[in-house]
Motif scaffolding. Structure first.
Motif, PDB file in Angstrom:
ATOM      1  N   VAL A  67      26.266   1.014  12.045  1.00  0.00           N
ATOM      2  CA  VAL A  67      25.100   0.430  11.384  1.00  0.00           C
ATOM      3  C   VAL A  67      25.317   0.532   9.881  1.00  0.00           C
ATOM      4  O   VAL A  67      25.611   1.616   9.363  1.00  0.00           O
ATOM      5  CB  VAL A  67      23.802   1.148  11.795  1.00  0.00           C
ATOM      6  CG1 VAL A  67      22.611   0.553  11.047  1.00  0.00           C
ATOM      7  CG2 VAL A  67      23.593   1.054  13.295  1.00  0.00           C
ATOM      8  N   SER A  68      25.186  -0.587   9.197  1.00  0.00           N
ATOM      9  CA  SER A  68      25.381  -0.574   7.758  1.00  0.00           C
ATOM     10  C   SER A  68      24.223   0.174   7.078  1.00  0.00           C
ATOM     11  O   SER A  68      23.108   0.232   7.598  1.00  0.00           O
ATOM     12  CB  SER A  68      25.464  -2.002   7.223  1.00  0.00           C
ATOM     13  OG  SER A  68      24.244  -2.693   7.458  1.00  0.00           O
ATOM     14  N   GLY A  69      24.516   0.740   5.912  1.00  0.00           N
ATOM     15  CA  GLY A  69      23.490   1.433   5.142  1.00  0.00           C
ATOM     16  C   GLY A  69      23.286   2.881   5.537  1.00  0.00           C
ATOM     17  O   GLY A  69      22.277   3.468   5.156  1.00  0.00           O
ATOM     18  N   THR A  70      24.213   3.473   6.276  1.00  0.00           N
ATOM     19  CA  THR A  70      24.081   4.875   6.667  1.00  0.00           C
ATOM     20  C   THR A  70      25.350   5.627   6.300  1.00  0.00           C
ATOM     21  O   THR A  70      26.458   5.083   6.336  1.00  0.00           O
ATOM     22  CB  THR A  70      23.816   5.032   8.170  1.00  0.00           C
ATOM     23  OG1 THR A  70      24.937   4.544   8.911  1.00  0.00           O
ATOM     24  CG2 THR A  70      22.562   4.277   8.581  1.00  0.00           C
ATOM     25  N   ALA A  71      25.174   6.900   5.954  1.00  0.00           N
ATOM     26  CA  ALA A  71      26.294   7.788   5.656  1.00  0.00           C
ATOM     27  C   ALA A  71      25.865   9.204   6.003  1.00  0.00           C
ATOM     28  O   ALA A  71      24.694   9.569   5.846  1.00  0.00           O
ATOM     29  CB  ALA A  71      26.712   7.692   4.186  1.00  0.00           C
ATOM     30  N   VAL A  72      26.804  10.005   6.471  1.00  0.00           N
ATOM     31  CA  VAL A  72      26.530  11.392   6.844  1.00  0.00           C
ATOM     32  C   VAL A  72      26.913  12.289   5.670  1.00  0.00           C
ATOM     33  O   VAL A  72      28.061  12.265   5.199  1.00  0.00           O
ATOM     34  CB  VAL A  72      27.295  11.800   8.108  1.00  0.00           C
ATOM     35  CG1 VAL A  72      27.049  13.264   8.437  1.00  0.00           C
ATOM     36  CG2 VAL A  72      26.872  10.922   9.279  1.00  0.00           C
ATOM     37  N   PHE A  73      25.953  13.065   5.215  1.00  0.00           N
ATOM     38  CA  PHE A  73      26.152  13.968   4.087  1.00  0.00           C
ATOM     39  C   PHE A  73      26.366  15.386   4.591  1.00  0.00           C
ATOM     40  O   PHE A  73      25.595  15.881   5.419  1.00  0.00           O
ATOM     41  CB  PHE A  73      24.931  13.911   3.159  1.00  0.00           C
ATOM     42  CG  PHE A  73      24.868  15.035   2.166  1.00  0.00           C
ATOM     43  CD1 PHE A  73      25.888  15.246   1.263  1.00  0.00           C
ATOM     44  CD2 PHE A  73      23.768  15.892   2.128  1.00  0.00           C
ATOM     45  CE1 PHE A  73      25.835  16.286   0.347  1.00  0.00           C
ATOM     46  CE2 PHE A  73      23.690  16.921   1.224  1.00  0.00           C
ATOM     47  CZ  PHE A  73      24.731  17.116   0.335  1.00  0.00           C
ATOM     48  N   ALA A  74      27.413  16.038   4.110  1.00  0.00           N
ATOM     49  CA  ALA A  74      27.690  17.438   4.441  1.00  0.00           C
ATOM     50  C   ALA A  74      27.109  18.292   3.323  1.00  0.00           C
ATOM     51  O   ALA A  74      27.714  18.446   2.259  1.00  0.00           O
ATOM     52  CB  ALA A  74      29.182  17.669   4.597  1.00  0.00           C
ATOM     53  N   GLY A  75      25.921  18.824   3.567  1.00  0.00           N
ATOM     54  CA  GLY A  75      25.223  19.589   2.544  1.00  0.00           C
ATOM     55  C   GLY A  75      25.315  21.083   2.766  1.00  0.00           C
ATOM     56  O   GLY A  75      25.943  21.566   3.711  1.00  0.00           O
ATOM     57  N   PRO A 128      22.751  18.076  -6.007  1.00  0.00           N
ATOM     58  CA  PRO A 128      23.381  16.830  -6.483  1.00  0.00           C
ATOM     59  C   PRO A 128      24.622  16.434  -5.693  1.00  0.00           C
ATOM     60  O   PRO A 128      25.155  15.346  -5.911  1.00  0.00           O
ATOM     61  CB  PRO A 128      23.731  17.157  -7.936  1.00  0.00           C
ATOM     62  CG  PRO A 128      23.831  18.649  -7.986  1.00  0.00           C
ATOM     63  CD  PRO A 128      22.835  19.158  -6.997  1.00  0.00           C
ATOM     64  N   ALA A 129      25.090  17.286  -4.770  1.00  0.00           N
ATOM     65  CA  ALA A 129      26.268  16.940  -3.972  1.00  0.00           C
ATOM     66  C   ALA A 129      26.019  15.746  -3.067  1.00  0.00           C
ATOM     67  O   ALA A 129      26.965  15.179  -2.520  1.00  0.00           O
ATOM     68  CB  ALA A 129      26.695  18.151  -3.132  1.00  0.00           C
ATOM     69  N   ALA A 130      24.756  15.344  -2.902  1.00  0.00           N
ATOM     70  CA  ALA A 130      24.435  14.192  -2.057  1.00  0.00           C
ATOM     71  C   ALA A 130      24.634  12.864  -2.781  1.00  0.00           C
ATOM     72  O   ALA A 130      24.460  11.809  -2.163  1.00  0.00           O
ATOM     73  CB  ALA A 130      22.994  14.300  -1.566  1.00  0.00           C
ATOM     74  N   ASP A 131      25.004  12.886  -4.057  1.00  0.00           N
ATOM     75  CA  ASP A 131      25.128  11.633  -4.815  1.00  0.00           C
ATOM     76  C   ASP A 131      26.104  10.661  -4.172  1.00  0.00           C
ATOM     77  O   ASP A 131      25.815   9.467  -4.027  1.00  0.00           O
ATOM     78  CB  ASP A 131      25.587  11.938  -6.254  1.00  0.00           C
ATOM     79  CG  ASP A 131      24.520  12.638  -7.067  1.00  0.00           C
ATOM     80  OD1 ASP A 131      23.374  12.711  -6.591  1.00  0.00           O
ATOM     81  OD2 ASP A 131      24.826  13.119  -8.172  1.00  0.00           O
ATOM     82  N   LEU A 132      27.278  11.151  -3.784  1.00  0.00           N
ATOM     83  CA  LEU A 132      28.308  10.255  -3.251  1.00  0.00           C
ATOM     84  C   LEU A 132      27.885   9.670  -1.907  1.00  0.00           C
ATOM     85  O   LEU A 132      28.157   8.497  -1.625  1.00  0.00           O
ATOM     86  CB  LEU A 132      29.625  11.022  -3.120  1.00  0.00           C
ATOM     87  CG  LEU A 132      30.871  10.164  -2.867  1.00  0.00           C
ATOM     88  CD1 LEU A 132      31.082   9.192  -4.019  1.00  0.00           C
ATOM     89  CD2 LEU A 132      32.105  11.041  -2.677  1.00  0.00           C
ATOM     90  N   ALA A 133      27.218  10.467  -1.077  1.00  0.00           N
ATOM     91  CA  ALA A 133      26.731   9.951   0.204  1.00  0.00           C
ATOM     92  C   ALA A 133      25.649   8.896  -0.012  1.00  0.00           C
ATOM     93  O   ALA A 133      25.602   7.886   0.706  1.00  0.00           O
ATOM     94  CB  ALA A 133      26.199  11.093   1.063  1.00  0.00           C
TER      95      ALA A 133
END
Length: 471
Positions: free
Chosen positions: A293-301, A369-374
């Motif tokens: 699904v476009s528009g989704t990304a998994v963030f490793a926080g 702020p580590a979520a910026d790239l995701a």
């Protein structure tokens, strides 16, 4: 003798001023200032008599004879994790949150767990419910047989008088501090003066007798009741219970802890029988994720010491004549505006005139702020209608120049991702070494992103490849 002048106190931050105004000058809150009756007499200074004070006893810091008291472990793993391993005797803990979020439910379960483990007597003082109401709630949760001492009282003098004598309890729960009052003050319960005085008296008793004190504090949007923010400097630990009414999940977050790590979180699920622990939050937040699904990304926080994987969802609308909307749920809207500006200025990605919506799935609030790239990956994926590979996690901080900066403890993030079956990771560049950032023994492929335009080019290439029919 001059007549004592009334005081006008902000019920949000506790600032005092000489006249009423609609907006507090200290915190900026509107309609939070109320009039409080003046004291009968101002406190005298040290120079008005009384003689010399007694000598204060000083001791050496390096005293080997001092031993740490054993913690009170409740056997509720998520609660003990957030408190740093259990409750500390002679400490004060404050739990804040919106009304109805589950604070009383959690503390009733914790008190029943302490009583079941025979850690000592547990006293539960309710200022909002009667004893029968607490019993009915405990019965619905299956805790009717717990050996917890119940009381319904709001007078601090009566509560202290009951706790000063007899066996010292292991823990005392006050639900809630906004309902308590000190009879020497003329102000109503819930005002800043009453909340501060009530908490100070109870904390002094807890330090003297050596029991753990747990205070419940309400937080309201209107600011008419003094929230727990005015107590944060008085207590040892501050926990916030977060969550949305529409979600069954609750987040217990430590924002201050003198006896353990701050920013630690515990995850619970609200059920008919009370709050149930969620031992693997990453698997929970990704349980309803649909790949491709476009528009989704998994963030490793990273929340405290716990790595946490969560899905970032983005939706970009078509250009329109109206003013575009920019909305973010679970993330800072100002941070979203910054990422959009960097994508437009440094990478040539046009979001002008388009509605942009961002959501953190599961009701979790992300602050690092580590979520910026995701977030950038989800936004570009939604814009160009391409898919971030479902077996890929993303993390990294974005600077205003478009550079992707390193984040703390990448090895913990990658270990958690590999444990959940992820095979690839988009991570910040590590410098001239060129080595991957995957720790030894972790089977995950890392791709370093030094600048944001590399991410944009990668997603654009995936789109062109799919257009040509190549997998």
């Amino acid at each position: 003798m001059a007549k004592a002048q009334p005081r006008y106190v902000c019920q949000n931050c506790g600032a005092s001023q000489t006249k009423w105004s609609g907006r507090c000058e200290s915190c900026g809150e509107w309609n939070a200032i109320t009039e409080e009756a003046p004291r009968e007499a101002a406190p005298g200074g040290l120079g008005q008599g009384g003689g010399r004070g007694r000598s204060v006893r000083f001791e050496q810091l390096a005293d080997a004879s001092v031993k740490e008291a054993p913690r009170l472990v409740t056997a509720i793993g998520e609660f003990d994790r957030v408190t740093g391993g259990g409750l500390v005797p002679a400490s004060a803990l404050l739990i804040g949150g919106d009304p109805g979020i589950g604070k009383s439910t959690l503390l009733l379960q914790a008190s029943a767990a302490l009583a079941k483990a025979k850690r000592g007597a547990v006293a539960y003082v309710s200022g909002e419910e009667s004893i029968d109401q607490v019993r009915l709630r405990a019965r619905r949760m299956g805790l009717a047989e717990a050996a917890v001492d119940l009381a319904a009282a709001t007078s601090v003098r009566d509560i202290i008088g009951s706790l000063e004598t007899g066996e010292v309890p292991a823990a005392v729960i006050i639900d809630s501090i906004q309902t308590m009052y000190v009879d020497t003050l003329d102000s109503a319960p819930g005002t800043v003066a009453q909340v501060r005085s009530s908490a100070a008296e109870l904390i002094r008793l807890a330090k003297r007798r050596g029991f753990a004190l747990l205070l419940v504090g309400h937080v309201t949007k209107e600011g008419t009741i003094a929230g727990p923010r005015v107590l944060e400097h008085m207590v040892d630990t501050v926990l916030y219970f977060e969550g949305e009414r529409g979600h069954q999940y609750r987040i217990l977050r430590a924002v201050k802890n003198r006896f353990g790590p701050a920013n630690e979180i515990g995850v619970f699920e609200m059920t008919d029988g009370g709050l149930a622990e969620v031992t693997n939050p990453s698997r929970l937040f990704l349980a309803e994720r649909h790949g491709q699904v476009s528009g989704t990304a998994v963030f490793a926080g990273l929340e405290g010491t716990r790595p946490l994987l969560v899905e970032i969802q983005a939706l970009v609308g078509p250009p329109g004549p109206a003013t575009p909307r920019r909305a973010a749920v679970g993330w800072d809207s100002n941070r979203l505006a910054m990422v959009l500006a960097v994508l437009e200025a440094r990478c040539g990605v046009a979001f002008a005139g388009r509605d942009v919506y961002l959501n953190v799935a599961g009701g979790l609030k992300i602050g690092e702020p580590a979520a910026d790239l995701a977030v950038a990956a989800a936004l570009v994926s939604a814009l160009v209608d391409t898919v971030v590979p479902e077996d890929t996690v993303v993390f990294g901080e974005i600077g205003l120049g478009g550079e992707v900066r390193r984040v703390s403890q990448p090895d913990l993030r990658l270990r958690e991702a590999a444990k959940l079956g992820f095979a690839k990771a988009l991570v910040p560049a590590l410098g001239k070494s060129g080595k991957g950032s995957a720790p030894k023994g972790v089977a995950i492929e890392t791709r370093e992103i030094a600048h944001l335009h590399e991410l944009v080019a990668m997603l654009a290439a995936d789109r062109e490849r799919k257009k040509k029919g190549n997998p």
